[in-house]
Design a protein around this motif. Structure first.
Motif, PDB file in Angstrom:
ATOM      1  N   HIS B  96       0.827  -1.211   0.000  1.00  0.00           N
ATOM      2  CA  HIS B  96       0.000   0.000   0.000  1.00  0.00           C
ATOM      3  C   HIS B  96       0.864   1.265   0.000  1.00  0.00           C
ATOM      4  CE1 HIS B  96      -2.823   3.032   1.567  1.00  0.00           C
ATOM      5  NE2 HIS B  96      -3.743   2.311   0.966  1.00  0.00           N
ATOM      6  N   GLN B 122      -6.694   2.269  -3.894  1.00  0.00           N
ATOM      7  CA  GLN B 122      -7.475   1.028  -3.794  1.00  0.00           C
ATOM      8  C   GLN B 122      -7.840   0.501  -5.185  1.00  0.00           C
ATOM      9  OE1 GLN B 122     -10.859   1.101  -1.189  1.00  0.00           O
ATOM     10  NE2 GLN B 122     -11.587  -0.911  -1.844  1.00  0.00           N
ATOM     11  N   GLU B 126      -6.724  -2.989  -6.839  1.00  0.00           N
ATOM     12  CA  GLU B 126      -7.738  -3.966  -7.248  1.00  0.00           C
ATOM     13  C   GLU B 126      -7.553  -4.377  -8.708  1.00  0.00           C
ATOM     14  OE1 GLU B 126     -11.317  -2.883  -4.091  1.00  0.00           O
ATOM     15  OE2 GLU B 126     -11.299  -1.944  -6.068  1.00  0.00           O
ATOM     16  N   GLU B 129      -5.162  -6.997  -8.838  1.00  0.00           N
ATOM     17  CA  GLU B 129      -5.493  -8.058  -7.873  1.00  0.00           C
ATOM     18  C   GLU B 129      -4.487  -8.145  -6.730  1.00  0.00           C
ATOM     19  OE1 GLU B 129      -6.330 -11.757  -9.825  1.00  0.00           O
ATOM     20  OE2 GLU B 129      -7.539 -10.774 -11.354  1.00  0.00           O
ATOM     21  N   TRP B 131      -5.089  -5.949  -3.852  1.00  0.00           N
ATOM     22  CA  TRP B 131      -5.710  -5.237  -2.722  1.00  0.00           C
ATOM     23  C   TRP B 131      -5.656  -6.070  -1.451  1.00  0.00           C
ATOM     24  CZ3 TRP B 131      -6.704  -0.783  -0.798  1.00  0.00           C
ATOM     25  CH2 TRP B 131      -7.688  -0.602   0.182  1.00  0.00           C
ATOM     26  N   GLN B 132      -5.842  -7.381  -1.591  1.00  0.00           N
ATOM     27  CA  GLN B 132      -5.806  -8.263  -0.410  1.00  0.00           C
ATOM     28  C   GLN B 132      -4.416  -8.286   0.220  1.00  0.00           C
ATOM     29  OE1 GLN B 132      -8.641  -9.546   0.469  1.00  0.00           O
ATOM     30  NE2 GLN B 132      -9.712  -8.976  -1.425  1.00  0.00           N
ATOM     31  N   MET B 133      -3.405  -7.997  -0.589  1.00  0.00           N
ATOM     32  CA  MET B 133      -2.014  -8.107  -0.126  1.00  0.00           C
ATOM     33  C   MET B 133      -1.463  -6.767   0.335  1.00  0.00           C
ATOM     34  SD  MET B 133      -1.162 -11.240  -1.078  1.00  0.00           S
ATOM     35  CE  MET B 133       0.139 -11.799  -2.111  1.00  0.00           C
ATOM     36  N   GLN B 134      -2.319  -5.757   0.467  1.00  0.00           N
ATOM     37  CA  GLN B 134      -1.825  -4.384   0.632  1.00  0.00           C
ATOM     38  C   GLN B 134      -0.909  -4.172   1.840  1.00  0.00           C
ATOM     39  OE1 GLN B 134      -4.366  -1.411   2.172  1.00  0.00           O
ATOM     40  NE2 GLN B 134      -6.115  -2.774   2.359  1.00  0.00           N
ATOM     41  N   GLN B 145       3.949 -10.696  -8.164  1.00  0.00           N
ATOM     42  CA  GLN B 145       3.261  -9.750  -7.275  1.00  0.00           C
ATOM     43  C   GLN B 145       4.067  -8.469  -7.114  1.00  0.00           C
ATOM     44  OE1 GLN B 145       3.057 -12.381  -3.956  1.00  0.00           O
ATOM     45  NE2 GLN B 145       1.008 -13.130  -4.458  1.00  0.00           N
TER      46      GLN B 145
END
Lengths: 280, 255
Positions: B96, B122, B126, B129, B131-134, B145
Motif C-alpha cells: 500500500h 485502492q 484492485e 489483484e 488489494w488483499q495483499m496491501q 506480485q
C-alpha cells in the motif's frame, strides 16, 4: 545496592542531571536520523562526515562562532570533496571516502596541536557530557529542534528518496535538495553527538539504533519509534552506568547500544537468528 | 486525435565521454503500445532514462506532450516501472505504501493523502489483484506480485505516458497476461506505452509499434512493417544466439 538508590543517587549532582538529559536528547535525535542512514546505506558516509567535521569544530572555536556552523561547513564540504574526487578520477568511492575523511581529520589534529586554545582533544575525540557547558546545551537543543522538525516535515519525501530516488525524480521531487538535507542533518547531529560520545563513537549513535530497530520491524514508523526508544534507553542507562563504574560515558552509552543490537539480532521475532534458524 | 506524445529529435547521450546513444530520433503517437527491442547494452535503458530526464542528452531535444521534461515531471505526465533489480526489496514499506507513493506528486508538502488519493490507490491495487495483499512488506511477495505492485503505482500516478523496463522478466504467466490486458485497455484510453523487452515472442501479440535500437534507433514504426527478419538481424547483428532465436520466432509466427 538498592535499585531506587542506583537511579536517584546521581541526581543530587547538577552535572549528572544535565548529562542525562542531554544524552537522552542526543539519543532521540541521532536515533531518528539513524533510520535513514541505515536504510540509505550511509553508515560509511556517517563515519566520514563525523570525522571530517573536526577541523570545522576547531576553527569555529578559534573564531568564537557556534561549533555547529564550522561542523556544518566541513561536513558538507567533505562530501562535496568526495563527490568531486570520485567524479574526476578513476578511484573507487570507498577509497575516496577513506582518503578524504582521514585527510580532514588529520588537519583537525594538526590545528588542535598547533593553535593555542582551550580545546581539549580528548573531549572532542571521546566526548565530555559530564562537563557540558550551558552554551553547548543550548546548541544541542537548537540542533535537535532543527533536525526533528526537518525530519517531521520532509519525512515522506526522505523515505521515498531513500527507497526509490528514481521515482522521486520522476514525480518532480528535487532529489539533490533531499540529498543535501540529509547530509546537513548528518553534519549537525554529528556535532550534537560529539558532545556526548565524541567524534570516534558518534557514528554508533547514527547507525546502531536504526540497525537494531530494522531487525525488529518491517514498518518504517515502528522502526523510527523503536530506534528512538532504544537510543534514549542506551543514553540514559549508559550515563548512569558510567557514573557508578566511574568509566567513559560515551563508551558506556555505545556498549549499551551494541548490547541491545546483539539482543535484537538473536531474539528478533522475524529477522533474528533464532527465528531464522527455526524457520529453516 | 492521434497527436505526437513522445517526440525525440536527434538525441545523443554520452556517459563520461562514451556514447551510449547517438542521434536517436523517434516520434510516438498517443494510443500506442511500443516495444523497445535491442541487445543488452544497446541503449534501451539509456533511452528510457533520457525520456525520464535522468540523463541529460549532450545533443538533441526530447518533448513529451509538447512539454520539456521538468514540466512533464511536475505535471505527473510520465510514470516509470523499474526493473526488479533496481528495487531494495528489504526496505520497510508495504504494498500500500508503494502505491501511495504514486500519488505524492498530487499531494501537499506533508504528503497527507486525501480521500480521493486513497480511492485511487485502492482502485489501482484492485486492478492488479493486489488489494488483499496491501499490508505485506514488499520483500514477501512473489516476482509477479512485486511487478504488479509497481505497475499499480504507475496506474495510481495517472500518467498517460508509461515507460516499463523489462516488465515481464521473472514474472508468472498470470501476471504477464494480466499486465498485457491492462496495457491494451490503457491503449484504448489513449495512453502511450513504451516497453523495453527481451521477449520477442510476445511482441506481435500486443505491440502495435516497435523501435529497434542498437546504439542508435535503427528503425521504428508499425510492427507489421518493421518487425522483419532483416531489421532484427541488423539489431542483433553479430549475436548469433539472439539472431537464430529471432528467426525461429518469426518462422513460428508465419506458420
Amino acid at each position: 545496592m538498592d535499585i531506587i538508590q542506583w537511579f536517584v543517587a546521581p541526581l543530587q549532582y547538577e552535572f549528572m542531571v544535565k548529562a542525562i538529559l542531554v544524552s537522552a536528547l542526543v539519543g532521540v535525535v541521532c536515533s531518528a536520523l539513524s533510520c535513514y542512514m541505515t536504510l540509505k546505506g550511509w553508515a560509511l558516509m556517517g563515519d566520514a562526515v563525523s570525522h571530517a567535521v573536526m577541523p570545522g569544530v576547531v576553527i569555529a572555536y578559534i573564531l568564537n562562532i557556534p561549533l555547529a556552523i564550522g561542523a556544518f561547513v566541513f561536513g558538507v564540504g567533505s562530501v562535496i570533496a568526495i563527490g568531486f574526487v570520485k567524479a574526476k578520477t578513476r578511484i573507487k568511492e570507498d577509497t575516496v571516502i577513506g582518503l578524504v575523511f582521514t585527510g580532514f581529520f588529520a588537519l583537525g589534529l594538526v590545528l588542535i596541536s598547533k593553535v593555542k586554545s582551550e580545546i581539549d582533544l580528548t573531549h572532542i575525540l571521546f566526548g565530555n557530557v559530564l562537563g557540558i557547558s550551558n552554551d553547548d546545551i543550548l546548541q544541542t537543543v537548537i540542533i535537535s529542534v532543527i533536525t526533528l522538525a526537518t525530519l517531521a516535515v520532509l519525512r515522506k519525501d526522505l523515505i521515498l528518496f531513500c527507497f526509490d530516488s528514481t521515482h522521486a525524480r520522476s514525480i518532480g521531487l528535487n532529489t539533490t535538495f533531499l540529498y543535501y538535507v540529509l547530509l546537513s542533518l548528518l553534519s549537525l547531529t554529528a556535532v550534537a553527538g560529539l558532545q556526548t560520545v565524541g567524534i570516534i563513537l558518534v557514528v554508533a549513535m547514527l547507525v546502531t539504533p536504526g540497525a537494531t530497530a530494522y531487525l525488529l520491524s518491517d514498518n518504517f514508523d515502528h522502526i523510527t519509534l523503536i530506534a528512538m526508544a532504544s537510543g534514549v534507553f542506551s543514553s540514559v542507562i549508559g550515563t548512569y552506568i558510567s557514573y557508578h563504574i566511574d568509566g567513559s560515558t560515551g563508551g558506556c552509552i555505545v556498549v549499551v547500544q551494541t548490547l541491545l543490537f546483539i539482543i535484537a539480532m538473536i531474539f528478533a521475532p522475524k529477522h533474528g537468528l533464532l527465528a531464522r534458524s527455526t524457520k529453516n | 486525435m492521434n497527436e505526437i506524445s513522445i517526440d525525440i529529435e536527434d538525441v545523443t547521450v554520452a556517459y563520461h565521454g562514451k556514447v551510449a546513444l547517438e542521434s536517436a530520433s523517434l516520434q510516438l503517437k498517443t494510443g500506442t503500445i511500443c516495444g523497445l527491442i535491442g541487445m543488452n547494452g544497446a541503449g534501451k535503458s539509456t533511452l528510457l532514462k533520457a525520456i525520464m530526464g535522468f540523463v541529460k542528452p549532450t545533443k538533441g531535444r526530447i518533448l513529451i506532450n509538447k512539454l520539456p521534461i521538468r514540466q512533464v515531471q511536475k505535471n505527473n505526465l510520465v510514470a516509470y516501472v523499474p526493473q526488479s533489480e533496481e528495487v531494495d526489496w528489504n526496505f520497510p514499506v508495504s504494498v500500500h505504501d508503494v502505491v501511495m507513493m504514486g500519488r505524492y506528486g498530487y499531494m501537499n508538502l506533508l504528503r497527507i493523502p486525501k480521500f480521493h488519493d486513497k480511492n485511487i490507490v485502492q482502485e489501482s491495487l484492485e486492478r492488479v489483484e493486489m488489494w488483499q495483499m496491501q499490508d505485506r512488506q514488499i520483500g514477501e511477495l512473489s516476482g509477479g506480485q512485486k511487478k504488479r505492485t509497481f505497475f499499480a503505482r504507475a496506474l495510481a500516478q495517472e500518467s498517460t505516458v508509461l515507460l516499463l523496463d523489462e516488465p515481464f522478466a521473472g514474472v508468472d504467466i498470470k501476471t504477464e497476461k494480466m499486465m498485457i490486458n491492462l496495457l491494451m485497455e490503457l491503449r484504448q484510453k489513449g495512453y502511450t506505452i513504451l516497453i523495453s523487452t527481451h521477449d520477442l515472442a510476445s511482441i506481435k501479440t500486443f505491440c502495435d509499434q516497435v523501435v529497434l535500437i542498437n546504439r542508435t534507433i535503427l528503425a521504428y514504426g508499425n510492427t507489421a512493417d518493421v518487425f522483419t527478419e532483416e531489421n532484427l538481424s541488423r539489431t542483433f547483428g553479430g549475436s548469433i544466439g539472439d539472431l537464430s532465436l529471432a528467426k525461429n520466432l518469426l518462422t513460428q509466427e508465419d506458420r
